[in-house]
Design an enzyme around this catalytic site. Sequence first.
Site, PDB file in Angstrom:
ATOM      1  N   CYS A  13       0.840  -1.205   0.000  1.00 26.33           N
ATOM      2  CA  CYS A  13       0.000   0.000   0.000  1.00 26.33           C
ATOM      3  C   CYS A  13       0.878   1.260   0.000  1.00 26.33           C
ATOM      4  CB  CYS A  13      -0.919  -0.034   1.228  1.00 26.33           C
ATOM      5  SG  CYS A  13      -2.011   1.389   1.340  1.00 26.33           S
ATOM      6  N   CYS A  50      -0.447   4.144   2.108  1.00 22.99           N
ATOM      7  CA  CYS A  50      -0.262   3.951   3.555  1.00 22.99           C
ATOM      8  C   CYS A  50       1.202   4.139   3.955  1.00 22.99           C
ATOM      9  CB  CYS A  50      -0.665   2.541   3.979  1.00 22.99           C
ATOM     10  SG  CYS A  50      -2.137   1.912   3.225  1.00 22.99           S
ATOM     11  N   ASP A  51       2.105   3.534   3.202  1.00 20.71           N
ATOM     12  CA  ASP A  51       3.488   3.392   3.665  1.00 20.71           C
ATOM     13  C   ASP A  51       4.503   4.257   2.924  1.00 20.71           C
ATOM     14  OD1 ASP A  51       2.512   1.535   5.441  1.00 20.71           O
ATOM     15  OD2 ASP A  51       2.980  -0.183   4.175  1.00 20.71           O
TER      16      ASP A  51
HETATM   17  C1  LIG Z   1       0.317  -3.783   5.112  1.00 22.38           C
HETATM   18  C2  LIG Z   1      -0.872  -2.853   5.050  1.00 22.38           C
HETATM   19  C3  LIG Z   1      -0.751  -1.575   5.537  1.00 22.38           C
HETATM   20  C4  LIG Z   1      -1.835  -0.722   5.503  1.00 22.38           C
HETATM   21  N1  LIG Z   1      -1.684   0.521   6.030  1.00 22.38           N
HETATM   22  C5  LIG Z   1      -2.742   1.348   6.052  1.00 22.38           C
HETATM   23  C6  LIG Z   1      -2.614   2.642   6.629  1.00 22.38           C
HETATM   24  O1  LIG Z   1      -1.543   3.029   7.115  1.00 22.38           O
HETATM   25  N2  LIG Z   1      -3.704   3.441   6.632  1.00 22.38           N
HETATM   26  C7  LIG Z   1      -4.899   3.055   6.087  1.00 22.38           C
HETATM   27  O2  LIG Z   1      -5.856   3.833   6.146  1.00 22.38           O
HETATM   28  N3  LIG Z   1      -5.049   1.839   5.528  1.00 22.38           N
HETATM   29  C8  LIG Z   1      -4.005   0.979   5.492  1.00 22.38           C
HETATM   30  N4  LIG Z   1      -4.135  -0.242   4.914  1.00 22.38           N
HETATM   31  C9  LIG Z   1      -5.434  -0.613   4.316  1.00 22.38           C
HETATM   32  C10 LIG Z   1      -6.394  -1.057   5.445  1.00 22.38           C
HETATM   33  O3  LIG Z   1      -5.766  -2.030   6.239  1.00 22.38           O
HETATM   34  C11 LIG Z   1      -7.688  -1.599   4.869  1.00 22.38           C
HETATM   35  O4  LIG Z   1      -8.297  -0.620   4.065  1.00 22.38           O
HETATM   36  C12 LIG Z   1      -8.646  -2.008   5.991  1.00 22.38           C
HETATM   37  O5  LIG Z   1      -8.050  -3.005   6.782  1.00 22.38           O
HETATM   38  C13 LIG Z   1      -9.974  -2.519   5.443  1.00 22.38           C
HETATM   39  O6  LIG Z   1     -10.725  -2.987   6.519  1.00 22.38           O
HETATM   40  P1  LIG Z   1     -11.881  -4.055   6.316  1.00 22.38           P
HETATM   41  O7  LIG Z   1     -12.484  -4.269   7.648  1.00 22.38           O
HETATM   42  O8  LIG Z   1     -12.747  -3.663   5.196  1.00 22.38           O
HETATM   43  O9  LIG Z   1     -11.154  -5.380   5.810  1.00 22.38           O
HETATM   44  P2  LIG Z   1     -10.005  -6.278   6.453  1.00 22.38           P
HETATM   45  O10 LIG Z   1      -9.077  -5.495   7.276  1.00 22.38           O
HETATM   46  O11 LIG Z   1      -9.458  -7.037   5.280  1.00 22.38           O
HETATM   47  O12 LIG Z   1     -10.781  -7.276   7.420  1.00 22.38           O
HETATM   48  C14 LIG Z   1     -11.632  -8.282   6.928  1.00 22.38           C
HETATM   49  C15 LIG Z   1     -11.703  -9.423   7.949  1.00 22.38           C
HETATM   50  O13 LIG Z   1     -12.708 -10.351   7.529  1.00 22.38           O
HETATM   51  C16 LIG Z   1     -12.259 -11.681   7.808  1.00 22.38           C
HETATM   52  N5  LIG Z   1     -12.979 -12.606   6.954  1.00 22.38           N
HETATM   53  C17 LIG Z   1     -12.927 -12.721   5.602  1.00 22.38           C
HETATM   54  N6  LIG Z   1     -13.738 -13.687   5.157  1.00 22.38           N
HETATM   55  C18 LIG Z   1     -14.328 -14.221   6.272  1.00 22.38           C
HETATM   56  C19 LIG Z   1     -15.267 -15.273   6.466  1.00 22.38           C
HETATM   57  N7  LIG Z   1     -15.777 -15.976   5.451  1.00 22.38           N
HETATM   58  N8  LIG Z   1     -15.664 -15.565   7.740  1.00 22.38           N
HETATM   59  C20 LIG Z   1     -15.174 -14.862   8.795  1.00 22.38           C
HETATM   60  N9  LIG Z   1     -14.262 -13.860   8.658  1.00 22.38           N
HETATM   61  C21 LIG Z   1     -13.856 -13.544   7.410  1.00 22.38           C
HETATM   62  C22 LIG Z   1     -10.760 -11.608   7.500  1.00 22.38           C
HETATM   63  O14 LIG Z   1     -10.057 -12.654   8.168  1.00 22.38           O
HETATM   64  C23 LIG Z   1     -10.394 -10.213   8.042  1.00 22.38           C
HETATM   65  O15 LIG Z   1      -9.994 -10.269   9.405  1.00 22.38           O
HETATM   66  C24 LIG Z   1      -3.079  -1.134   4.935  1.00 22.38           C
HETATM   67  C25 LIG Z   1      -3.191  -2.430   4.413  1.00 22.38           C
HETATM   68  C26 LIG Z   1      -2.110  -3.283   4.474  1.00 22.38           C
HETATM   69  C27 LIG Z   1      -2.239  -4.686   3.924  1.00 22.38           C
END
Ligand SMILES: Cc1cc2nc3c(=O)[nH]c(=O)nc-3n(C[C@H](O)[C@H](O)[C@H](O)COP(=O)(O)OP(=O)(O)OC[C@H]3O[C@@H](n4cnc5c(N)ncnc54)[C@H](O)[C@@H]3O)c2cc1C
Length: 302
Positions: free
Chosen positions: A130, A133-134
Amino acid sequence: MYDIVVIGAGTAGMTAGLYAARGGMKVIVLEGEGYGGQIVVSPEVENYPGIPNISGYDFSEGLYKQMLDCGAEYKQANVTRIEGDFGSFKVYTDSEAFDAKTVILATGVKNRKLGLSNEEQMTGLGVSYCATCDGNFFRKKTVAVNGGGNTALEDAIFLSKICEKVYVIHRRNAFRGEEAYVKQLKALDNVEIMTPYTVDSINGTERVTSLTLNNAETNDKVDIDVNGLFVAIGQVPNNQAFADVVELDEAGYIKALEDTLTSKKGIYAAGDCRTKEVRQLATAAADGATAAYKAINDINLM
Ligand SMILES: Cc1cc2nc3c(=O)[nH]c(=O)nc-3n(C[C@H](O)[C@H](O)[C@H](O)COP(=O)(O)OP(=O)(O)OC[C@H]3O[C@@H](n4cnc5c(N)ncnc54)[C@H](O)[C@@H]3O)c2cc1C
């Protein structure tokens, strides 16, 4: 019978749990791996409004505690399918089933990996998925972006404004991304395009120090010194298990707008798993709040 079952305990899902519980709903958040989602592995988050600097782990821990303190339930369970209609859904996990009036899908995405042996170990130590982000952690340093689509090209343009030098590595001579971005990149003095190359190895012990590239036509190897590698070869949404209940787009994202409504009444999509332009913590949290609010309203009108 739960008012709301939330699937996924990332930022979107836990925010939905928090808002639903504060709205007086009986809510449970089901998570397949461990709460926190993608951000757990990130050592530093510097762009979440109101929190100047925090590790992804501490951010997730805080949100998890806040959600539980407000009365949401949490269970580790991988959801495999959903059946039923608004008011009487059945949410199946590997071992049991939950009855729910409404369901919030907050399943996020997984970044497509290069598949190199030390890739996971070096994530956060120079390897990132990302640039938004980084990127700032690599100010005035040398980085490489790997990928050939719009995300990779946009990332490279973004990084060229922060970093001293940016290599763009792509396995083909032609990019998949828009020509306008390619032209813009070619005109930048601090960008060097390396095609047709693949990343053969990520080198360094404590942090990334260089990459070994493989020429896809000649198999010749070349080493480039870099402080970071941004992998931008696509994301994979975790939505296939729900393709029979909500409409997905071609890339597998759940079709839903800012209102988080899906094609199925009573099922809402929040965070990175839905069709949207900006996938970040702030937008995931916003979606979680909206989805909970919509579900509460629909339940109250039942
Ligand atoms: C390395 C990295 C660094 C980042 N840094 C930043 C940053 O500095 N600032 C920023 O704003 N954003 C950052 N991001 C982006 C940010 O992390 C994402 O936009 C955010 O996490 C999205 O949140 P979410 O809840 O939609 O999804 P996710 O964080 O992907 O969470 C989804 C969850 O659902 C669970 N899941 C999936 N399918 C199932 C199922 N069938 N049953 C039960 N559970 C399930 C998964 O295990 C996961 O825990 C970064 C991403 C990465 C990878």
